[in-house]
Scaffold this active site. Sequence first.
Site, PDB file in Angstrom:
ATOM      1  N   ARG A   1      30.697-106.388  12.513  1.00 22.05           N
ATOM      2  CA  ARG A   1      30.971-104.960  12.178  1.00 22.05           C
ATOM      3  C   ARG A   1      29.613-104.174  12.838  1.00 22.05           C
ATOM      4  O   ARG A   1      30.114-102.811  12.408  1.00 22.05           O
ATOM      5  CB  ARG A   1      30.309-104.554  10.302  1.00 22.05           C
ATOM      6  CG  ARG A   1      30.880-106.209   9.441  1.00 22.05           C
ATOM      7  CD  ARG A   1      31.014-105.894   8.347  1.00 22.05           C
ATOM      8  NE  ARG A   1      31.689-106.608   7.500  1.00 22.05           N
ATOM      9  CZ  ARG A   1      31.511-107.938   7.301  1.00 22.05           C
ATOM     10  NH1 ARG A   1      29.913-108.630   7.152  1.00 22.05           N
ATOM     11  NH2 ARG A   1      32.325-108.774   6.430  1.00 22.05           N
TER      12      ARG A   1
ATOM     13  N   SER B   1      23.321-113.717   6.825  1.00 22.90           N
ATOM     14  CA  SER B   1      24.503-114.101   5.988  1.00 22.90           C
ATOM     15  C   SER B   1      24.213-115.869   5.821  1.00 22.90           C
ATOM     16  O   SER B   1      23.724-116.169   5.960  1.00 22.90           O
ATOM     17  CB  SER B   1      25.621-113.538   7.207  1.00 22.90           C
ATOM     18  OG  SER B   1      25.673-112.535   6.961  1.00 22.90           O
ATOM     19  N   GLY B   2      25.187-115.979   4.443  1.00 23.84           N
ATOM     20  CA  GLY B   2      25.287-117.588   3.856  1.00 23.84           C
ATOM     21  C   GLY B   2      24.836-118.102   2.881  1.00 23.84           C
ATOM     22  O   GLY B   2      24.473-119.431   2.438  1.00 23.84           O
ATOM     23  N   GLY B   3      25.073-116.888   2.184  1.00 24.11           N
ATOM     24  CA  GLY B   3      24.808-116.813   0.529  1.00 24.11           C
ATOM     25  C   GLY B   3      25.049-117.799  -0.119  1.00 24.11           C
ATOM     26  O   GLY B   3      24.963-118.364  -1.843  1.00 24.11           O
ATOM     27  N   GLU B   4      26.792-118.670   0.254  1.00 20.76           N
ATOM     28  CA  GLU B   4      27.059-119.525  -0.451  1.00 20.76           C
ATOM     29  C   GLU B   4      26.548-120.775  -0.310  1.00 20.76           C
ATOM     30  O   GLU B   4      27.830-121.986  -0.149  1.00 20.76           O
ATOM     31  CB  GLU B   4      28.895-119.142  -0.550  1.00 20.76           C
ATOM     32  CG  GLU B   4      29.602-118.052  -0.991  1.00 20.76           C
ATOM     33  CD  GLU B   4      29.194-116.761  -0.797  1.00 20.76           C
ATOM     34  OE1 GLU B   4      28.708-116.458   0.097  1.00 20.76           O
ATOM     35  OE2 GLU B   4      28.101-116.340  -2.016  1.00 20.76           O
TER      36      GLU B   4
ATOM     37  N   ASN C   1      24.402-112.737  -3.810  1.00 23.55           N
ATOM     38  CA  ASN C   1      24.790-113.191  -5.201  1.00 23.55           C
ATOM     39  C   ASN C   1      23.530-114.004  -4.326  1.00 23.55           C
ATOM     40  O   ASN C   1      23.133-114.892  -4.307  1.00 23.55           O
ATOM     41  CB  ASN C   1      26.065-113.875  -5.423  1.00 23.55           C
ATOM     42  CG  ASN C   1      25.762-115.239  -4.341  1.00 23.55           C
ATOM     43  OD1 ASN C   1      26.423-114.699  -3.346  1.00 23.55           O
ATOM     44  ND2 ASN C   1      26.063-115.657  -4.432  1.00 23.55           N
TER      45      ASN C   1
ATOM     46  N   ASP D   1      29.720-113.919  -8.987  1.00 22.68           N
ATOM     47  CA  ASP D   1      29.337-113.541  -7.087  1.00 22.68           C
ATOM     48  C   ASP D   1      29.428-111.893  -6.564  1.00 22.68           C
ATOM     49  O   ASP D   1      30.154-111.279  -6.477  1.00 22.68           O
ATOM     50  CB  ASP D   1      30.572-114.452  -6.452  1.00 22.68           C
ATOM     51  CG  ASP D   1      30.400-113.941  -4.709  1.00 22.68           C
ATOM     52  OD1 ASP D   1      28.981-114.216  -4.529  1.00 22.68           O
ATOM     53  OD2 ASP D   1      31.441-114.393  -3.738  1.00 22.68           O
TER      54      ASP D   1
ATOM     55  N   TRP E   1      40.496-102.972   2.929  1.00 25.76           N
ATOM     56  CA  TRP E   1      39.345-104.177   3.827  1.00 25.76           C
ATOM     57  C   TRP E   1      39.085-103.202   4.721  1.00 25.76           C
ATOM     58  O   TRP E   1      37.836-103.508   5.999  1.00 25.76           O
ATOM     59  CB  TRP E   1      40.193-105.450   3.706  1.00 25.76           C
ATOM     60  CG  TRP E   1      38.720-106.576   4.050  1.00 25.76           C
ATOM     61  CD1 TRP E   1      37.994-106.953   4.801  1.00 25.76           C
ATOM     62  CD2 TRP E   1      38.865-106.874   2.747  1.00 25.76           C
ATOM     63  NE1 TRP E   1      36.995-107.861   4.410  1.00 25.76           N
ATOM     64  CE2 TRP E   1      37.179-108.070   2.512  1.00 25.76           C
ATOM     65  CE3 TRP E   1      38.688-106.955   1.286  1.00 25.76           C
ATOM     66  CZ2 TRP E   1      36.768-108.940   1.733  1.00 25.76           C
ATOM     67  CZ3 TRP E   1      37.980-107.617   0.218  1.00 25.76           C
ATOM     68  CH2 TRP E   1      37.265-108.547   0.345  1.00 25.76           C
TER      69      TRP E   1
HETATM   70 CA    CA Z   1      28.857-113.792  -2.197  1.00 24.87          CA
END
Ligand code: CA
Length: 587
Positions: free
Chosen positions: A130, A189-192, A269, A319, A490
């Site tokens: 981004r 990043s990587g919340g999943e 989340n 989520d 988006w």
């Molecule tokens: Ca998430």
Amino acid sequence: MKRLFLASAVCMLASTTVFAGVTEEDIANDATITSQVVTNGMGRHLQRFSPLKSINKDNVKHLVPAWSFSMGGEKQRGNEAQPLIYDGVMYVTGSYSRLYAIDVKTGEEIWQYNARLPEGILPCCDVVNRGAAIYGDTIIFGTLDARLVGLNRKTGDVVWKDKIANYKAGYSYTAAPIIVNGLVITGNSGGEFGIVGEVQARKAETGELVWTRPVIEGHMGTLNGKDSTMTGTLNATWPGDMWKNGGGATWLGGSYDADTGMLVFGAGNPAPWNSWLRDAGSKDDGKGDNLYAASRIGIDPANGEIKWHYQTTPREGWDYDGVNEVIPFVDKDGNKRYATADRNGFFYVLDRKDGGFVSASPFVKNITWAKGIDEKTGRPIWNEDNRPGDPKDAADGGKGKVVFSVPSFLGGKNWMPMAHSPDTGLFYVPSNEWGMDIWNEPVSYKEGAAYLGSGFTIKPIFDDYIGSLKAIDPNTGKTVWEYKNDAPLWAGVMATAGDLVFTGTPEGYLKAFDAKTGKELWKFQTGSGVVGQPITWDQDGEQFVAVASGWGGAVPLWGGEVAKKVSYLNQGGSIWVFKIPQMLSSK
Ligand code: CA
């Protein structure tokens, strides 16, 4: 040879001007210095508002391309970056962790940096980036393998590199870093994947780590290489050991409020998605709030201490990441406030002193998970029967009760930033109207594996549109105007003093709207979906507008029935720059 020649041409250009690179002052004044764009958000307060008005609602119809630049190769996919403009050069990141320096007058490449990504990276939601940050002569950006790279902005040579976290455990990086008092500050990043959200500060010139602040309770922060303080209170809002892989990814980066001296970051989340495993299911007694997931957090930039928080979705189970950008503004009574449009479908106004709750109103239709936000406590008024069921209640202990929830987990608003015009007082919010079937399943943590305990299918809720650009009055929470788009929006939004609002569509258009009425005044087909963030600046007396084109992001990967509906959209990868030919600018 071409690269060498262009590099020396830049040096000649440089020798005729005096500069020491981007300063703290440049960054602090980015919102008003119209000849450059050196911060994510077109200013530290992320308003994405330009005081320029050479291009305005009367002449925008004459806007035409000045140049276009291909990001080349076989690496296409989503281009969500915001370009930076400094000293006659555009710096823009591309998919697959690439960074380009482009001559802003000609559109010719000066250099490009192509990160060598290892096998096995785990970006959840496309190979996007981004944007970058500049400090001095160093341009800094993060890569999909959770590293930070500092490059010499004139040559593209690596000045320093450092690791944010281990990509094999599911960490990655996609946000634009920010610069505060010589520090480069980043999230993760990587919340999943059951990672732990964190904010880190390094010396921008050397990459030396100064402090770290995990955002999930129980984890220890560091300062100058030593343990500092624990985040929150162990097991206050998390059961057992669940905090250890508690998510809360700070994946959209943050901002710096110069008036309060506070960093503001959002945390995503809690992990796993299945809320029953985190004590967040049955009772609203605070024990399952899972701090500081799904929250906005105020952090002291000097030492990484958390000073305040506001949790948009306690007991989160859909989520609804709490990462959306937080924008300082002044309300109608002269109060200094923050506005943020959350993934959970509510538009919040907070107090800038301490993040305290002021008001919240729905900005998408048919929200199912909550009736509203309690005016006194700022907590949701839940519809408990719209929480996806506990798999333990299922006859075979498998799939819990399926519910249809609005918004979908891709949110009333996702990562794409809104804009604020101090002229109109309005916020311009790129939102989406959609829902999802969602259910819970058993899950246990395994390093580097998806850690959801949920299944889902996203579906449209209206026949004629999903995307909805809304002009929202923060004093009332009311939508003043709305532009409806077939595909989900988006792209980032930008407002200007020319009474214009710009944004892109997955159908390939960059569009300009009347900031007061929402009337569409101009559009240009870029050849692929626009999911980038428009910017504007002036150079040699002319105003320019730029945006990245290249369809991708989370929708094609995770959008379920919506992804099928928009599967006809073409990929791409280019930068478009526009201006009004001088002979037409006054017509
Ligand atoms: Ca998430």
